[in-house]
Design a protein around this motif. Structure first.
Motif, PDB file in Angstrom:
ATOM      1  N   VAL A   1       0.400 -11.708  -7.420  1.00 11.25           N
ATOM      2  CA  VAL A   1      -0.568 -11.404  -5.548  1.00 11.25           C
ATOM      3  C   VAL A   1       1.375 -11.453  -4.669  1.00 11.25           C
ATOM      4  O   VAL A   1       1.064 -11.054  -4.023  1.00 11.25           O
ATOM      5  N   GLU A   2       2.312 -11.797  -5.141  1.00 13.47           N
ATOM      6  CA  GLU A   2       2.881 -11.679  -4.693  1.00 13.47           C
ATOM      7  C   GLU A   2       4.045 -10.296  -3.625  1.00 13.47           C
ATOM      8  O   GLU A   2       4.203 -10.733  -2.978  1.00 13.47           O
ATOM      9  N   LYS A   3       3.917  -9.732  -4.858  1.00 16.15           N
ATOM     10  CA  LYS A   3       3.946  -8.223  -4.587  1.00 16.15           C
ATOM     11  C   LYS A   3       3.304  -7.196  -3.902  1.00 16.15           C
ATOM     12  O   LYS A   3       3.445  -6.850  -3.073  1.00 16.15           O
ATOM     13  N   ALA A   4       1.701  -8.218  -3.661  1.00 16.68           N
ATOM     14  CA  ALA A   4       0.865  -7.081  -2.956  1.00 16.68           C
ATOM     15  C   ALA A   4       1.184  -7.559  -1.604  1.00 16.68           C
ATOM     16  O   ALA A   4       1.067  -7.018  -0.481  1.00 16.68           O
ATOM     17  N   ILE A   5       1.635  -9.330  -0.936  1.00 17.97           N
ATOM     18  CA  ILE A   5       1.403  -9.637   0.000  1.00 17.97           C
ATOM     19  C   ILE A   5       2.887  -9.121   0.408  1.00 17.97           C
ATOM     20  O   ILE A   5       3.055  -8.996   1.815  1.00 17.97           O
ATOM     21  N   GLU A   6       3.515  -8.728   0.025  1.00 25.38           N
ATOM     22  CA  GLU A   6       5.251  -8.381   0.125  1.00 25.38           C
ATOM     23  C   GLU A   6       4.677  -6.849   0.649  1.00 25.38           C
ATOM     24  O   GLU A   6       5.748  -6.301   1.287  1.00 25.38           O
ATOM     25  N   ASN A   7       3.697  -7.018   0.203  1.00 24.86           N
ATOM     26  CA  ASN A   7       3.159  -5.658   0.593  1.00 24.86           C
ATOM     27  C   ASN A   7       2.785  -4.733   1.626  1.00 24.86           C
ATOM     28  O   ASN A   7       2.948  -4.536   2.821  1.00 24.86           O
ATOM     29  N   LEU A   8       2.082  -6.186   1.787  1.00 23.10           N
ATOM     30  CA  LEU A   8       1.163  -6.313   3.013  1.00 23.10           C
ATOM     31  C   LEU A   8       2.633  -6.554   4.444  1.00 23.10           C
ATOM     32  O   LEU A   8       2.412  -6.535   5.487  1.00 23.10           O
TER      33      LEU A   8
ATOM     34  N   ASN B   1       3.409  -5.172   8.564  1.00 22.14           N
ATOM     35  CA  ASN B   1       3.129  -6.470   9.092  1.00 22.14           C
ATOM     36  C   ASN B   1       1.484  -6.663   9.472  1.00 22.14           C
ATOM     37  O   ASN B   1       0.505  -6.755  10.346  1.00 22.14           O
ATOM     38  N   LEU B   2       0.572  -6.365   8.244  1.00 25.49           N
ATOM     39  CA  LEU B   2      -0.511  -6.129   8.356  1.00 25.49           C
ATOM     40  C   LEU B   2      -1.160  -8.163   7.840  1.00 25.49           C
ATOM     41  O   LEU B   2      -2.718  -8.005   7.452  1.00 25.49           O
ATOM     42  N   ILE B   3      -0.428  -8.745   7.840  1.00 25.49           N
ATOM     43  CA  ILE B   3      -1.041 -10.770   7.591  1.00 25.49           C
ATOM     44  C   ILE B   3      -1.123 -10.573   9.323  1.00 25.49           C
ATOM     45  O   ILE B   3      -0.781 -11.476   9.798  1.00 25.49           O
ATOM     46  N   ASP B   4      -2.285 -10.210   9.328  1.00 22.68           N
ATOM     47  CA  ASP B   4      -3.323 -10.190  10.854  1.00 22.68           C
ATOM     48  C   ASP B   4      -4.496  -9.574  10.643  1.00 22.68           C
ATOM     49  O   ASP B   4      -4.930  -8.591  10.389  1.00 22.68           O
ATOM     50  N   GLU B   5      -5.653 -10.338  11.289  1.00 18.52           N
ATOM     51  CA  GLU B   5      -6.807  -9.980  10.303  1.00 18.52           C
ATOM     52  C   GLU B   5      -7.548  -8.682  11.028  1.00 18.52           C
ATOM     53  O   GLU B   5      -8.155  -8.002  10.822  1.00 18.52           O
ATOM     54  N   ARG B   6      -6.717  -8.419  13.046  1.00 18.97           N
ATOM     55  CA  ARG B   6      -7.285  -7.176  12.735  1.00 18.97           C
ATOM     56  C   ARG B   6      -6.561  -6.172  13.072  1.00 18.97           C
ATOM     57  O   ARG B   6      -7.405  -5.155  12.418  1.00 18.97           O
ATOM     58  N   LYS B   7      -5.175  -6.362  12.349  1.00 19.11           N
ATOM     59  CA  LYS B   7      -5.090  -5.256  11.224  1.00 19.11           C
ATOM     60  C   LYS B   7      -5.731  -4.655  10.241  1.00 19.11           C
ATOM     61  O   LYS B   7      -5.690  -3.383   9.149  1.00 19.11           O
ATOM     62  N   ILE B   8      -6.041  -5.872   9.926  1.00 24.99           N
ATOM     63  CA  ILE B   8      -6.892  -5.929   8.184  1.00 24.99           C
ATOM     64  C   ILE B   8      -8.233  -4.922   8.243  1.00 24.99           C
ATOM     65  O   ILE B   8      -7.979  -4.167   8.027  1.00 24.99           O
TER      66      ILE B   8
ATOM     67  N   GLU C   1      -8.375   2.919   1.882  1.00 21.67           N
ATOM     68  CA  GLU C   1      -8.247   3.162   1.093  1.00 21.67           C
ATOM     69  C   GLU C   1      -6.407   3.199   0.490  1.00 21.67           C
ATOM     70  O   GLU C   1      -5.999   3.072   0.171  1.00 21.67           O
ATOM     71  N   LYS C   2      -6.113   2.982   1.718  1.00 19.72           N
ATOM     72  CA  LYS C   2      -4.686   2.554   2.255  1.00 19.72           C
ATOM     73  C   LYS C   2      -4.386   1.202   1.433  1.00 19.72           C
ATOM     74  O   LYS C   2      -3.337   0.234   1.115  1.00 19.72           O
ATOM     75  N   LEU C   3      -4.909   0.258   2.462  1.00 17.18           N
ATOM     76  CA  LEU C   3      -5.282  -1.462   1.520  1.00 17.18           C
ATOM     77  C   LEU C   3      -5.133  -1.010   0.548  1.00 17.18           C
ATOM     78  O   LEU C   3      -4.452  -2.421  -0.195  1.00 17.18           O
ATOM     79  N   LYS C   4      -5.731  -0.507  -0.198  1.00 16.56           N
ATOM     80  CA  LYS C   4      -6.755  -0.794  -1.961  1.00 16.56           C
ATOM     81  C   LYS C   4      -4.921  -0.333  -2.591  1.00 16.56           C
ATOM     82  O   LYS C   4      -4.319  -0.775  -3.017  1.00 16.56           O
TER      83      LYS C   4
ATOM     84  N   GLY D   1      -3.819  -5.987  -8.880  1.00 15.35           N
ATOM     85  CA  GLY D   1      -5.480  -5.909 -10.038  1.00 15.35           C
ATOM     86  C   GLY D   1      -6.324  -6.006  -8.917  1.00 15.35           C
ATOM     87  O   GLY D   1      -6.630  -6.790  -8.031  1.00 15.35           O
ATOM     88  N   PHE D   2      -7.821  -5.593  -9.349  1.00 14.89           N
ATOM     89  CA  PHE D   2      -8.744  -5.785  -8.926  1.00 14.89           C
ATOM     90  C   PHE D   2      -9.335  -5.380  -7.755  1.00 14.89           C
ATOM     91  O   PHE D   2      -9.497  -5.467  -7.134  1.00 14.89           O
ATOM     92  N   TYR D   3      -8.120  -4.150  -7.381  1.00 12.84           N
ATOM     93  CA  TYR D   3      -8.091  -3.577  -5.617  1.00 12.84           C
ATOM     94  C   TYR D   3      -9.254  -3.083  -5.340  1.00 12.84           C
ATOM     95  O   TYR D   3      -9.127  -3.061  -4.651  1.00 12.84           O
ATOM     96  N   ASN D   4     -10.158  -2.354  -5.791  1.00  9.41           N
ATOM     97  CA  ASN D   4     -11.478  -2.136  -4.808  1.00  9.41           C
ATOM     98  C   ASN D   4     -11.869  -2.937  -5.124  1.00  9.41           C
ATOM     99  O   ASN D   4     -12.089  -2.941  -3.664  1.00  9.41           O
ATOM    100  N   ILE D   5     -12.646  -3.526  -5.619  1.00  9.01           N
ATOM    101  CA  ILE D   5     -13.330  -4.895  -5.528  1.00  9.01           C
ATOM    102  C   ILE D   5     -12.586  -5.686  -4.413  1.00  9.01           C
ATOM    103  O   ILE D   5     -12.682  -6.251  -2.881  1.00  9.01           O
ATOM    104  N   LYS D   6     -11.321  -6.036  -4.388  1.00 11.78           N
ATOM    105  CA  LYS D   6     -10.351  -7.006  -3.596  1.00 11.78           C
ATOM    106  C   LYS D   6     -10.337  -6.393  -2.132  1.00 11.78           C
ATOM    107  O   LYS D   6     -10.030  -6.948  -1.231  1.00 11.78           O
ATOM    108  N   ALA D   7      -9.820  -5.295  -2.557  1.00 10.27           N
ATOM    109  CA  ALA D   7     -10.135  -4.805  -1.218  1.00 10.27           C
ATOM    110  C   ALA D   7     -11.076  -4.960   0.282  1.00 10.27           C
ATOM    111  O   ALA D   7     -11.294  -5.363   1.259  1.00 10.27           O
TER     112      ALA D   7
END
Length: 220
Positions: A43-50, A54-61, A67-70, A77-83
């Motif tokens: 999860v840390e890696k995924a959050i690092e990517n975000l 600068n995507l830790i922001d409701e509007r930006k997400i 597809e980019k979020l995935k 993991g489980f990136y399709n459903i988690k996105a």
DNA sequence: ATCCTGCTGC
DNA sequence: GCAGCTGGAT
């Protein structure tokens, strides 16, 4: 019930964990979804990517292409459903409250807010309660797989109880205290990861061995 | 009961 | 190699 005693044993062994590790309330929400059946390391890696974007922001997400979020959250993991789940919960928060920060300030009844979160597709009880406790500072005890494993081995629960039943056991036998709820769950995770493991548990070194009949320690 | 997924640690 | 991971939906 010796739940408070167990808490203090864990606390003196591991020390304060200061959960949840995040800079903002919304980052907790993101982490809560991404860590579903996934180790925190990924999860840390995924959050690092975000964070890089600068995507830790409701509007930006909400704006970002799914597809980019995935791609960005792929390490979790489980990136399709988690996105989709991230979009779902974020949309719910923004549509109804504007932001997680704003939601945290509103005097909504805990049970009502919980039901609301559970109505978001992809948010189950554990994720809802993690968000309530760690992102919104609401006093609710988070139950997870570690909690069930550890406390059934301890004999505090049978093991087959439902989620909310276990949650109530903790809430009724502990002071209704945010700090305790937050630390206790974090300590449970720590014990579950390093000692009370699914296989090959380290019972010899476990800080709770005196209270536990699960292991076959000699001369116990 | 099964599917969804990448990654770490053993 | 592969079990296990701070689950949830179908």
């Amino acid at each position: 019930m010796e739940l408070l005693k167990i808490y203090h044993l864990l606390l003196s062994h591991f020390g304060y964990q200061n959960w949840w590790p995040a800079e903002t309330r919304y980052e907790v929400v993101i982490g809560a979804v991404l860590t579903q059946n996934t180790s925190w390391k990924n999860v840390e890696k995924a959050i690092e990517n975000l964070k890089k974007e600068n995507l830790i922001d409701e509007r930006k997400i909400l704006e970002i292409d799914t597809e980019k979020l995935k791609k960005l959250i792929k390490p979790a993991g489980f990136y399709n459903i988690k996105a989709e789940r991230l979009k779902n919960i974020t949309h719910h928060i923004v549509k109804n409250y504007g932001s997680t920060e704003n939601l945290a300030k509103l005097p909504i009844k805990l049970e009502d807010l919980r039901k609301e979160l559970l109505n978001v597709k992809g948010i189950g009880k554990e994720t809802a309660d993690s968000i309530l406790l760690y992102a919104l500072d609401r006093p609710i005890f988070v139950v997870d797989a570690y909690t069930k494993r550890i406390f059934s081995r301890l004999g505090v629960i049978e093991g087959g109880e439902e989620y909310d039943e276990i949650r109530h056991i903790f809430e009724e036998n502990l002071p209704k205290d945010l700090k305790i709820y937050k630390e206790y769950h974090a300590l449970i995770v720590e014990l579950g990861k390093h000692y009370c493991k699914k296989r090959n548990p380290a019972c010899e070194k476990c800080p709770l061995s005196d209270l536990c009949d699960y292991s076959c320690l000699p001369y116990k």
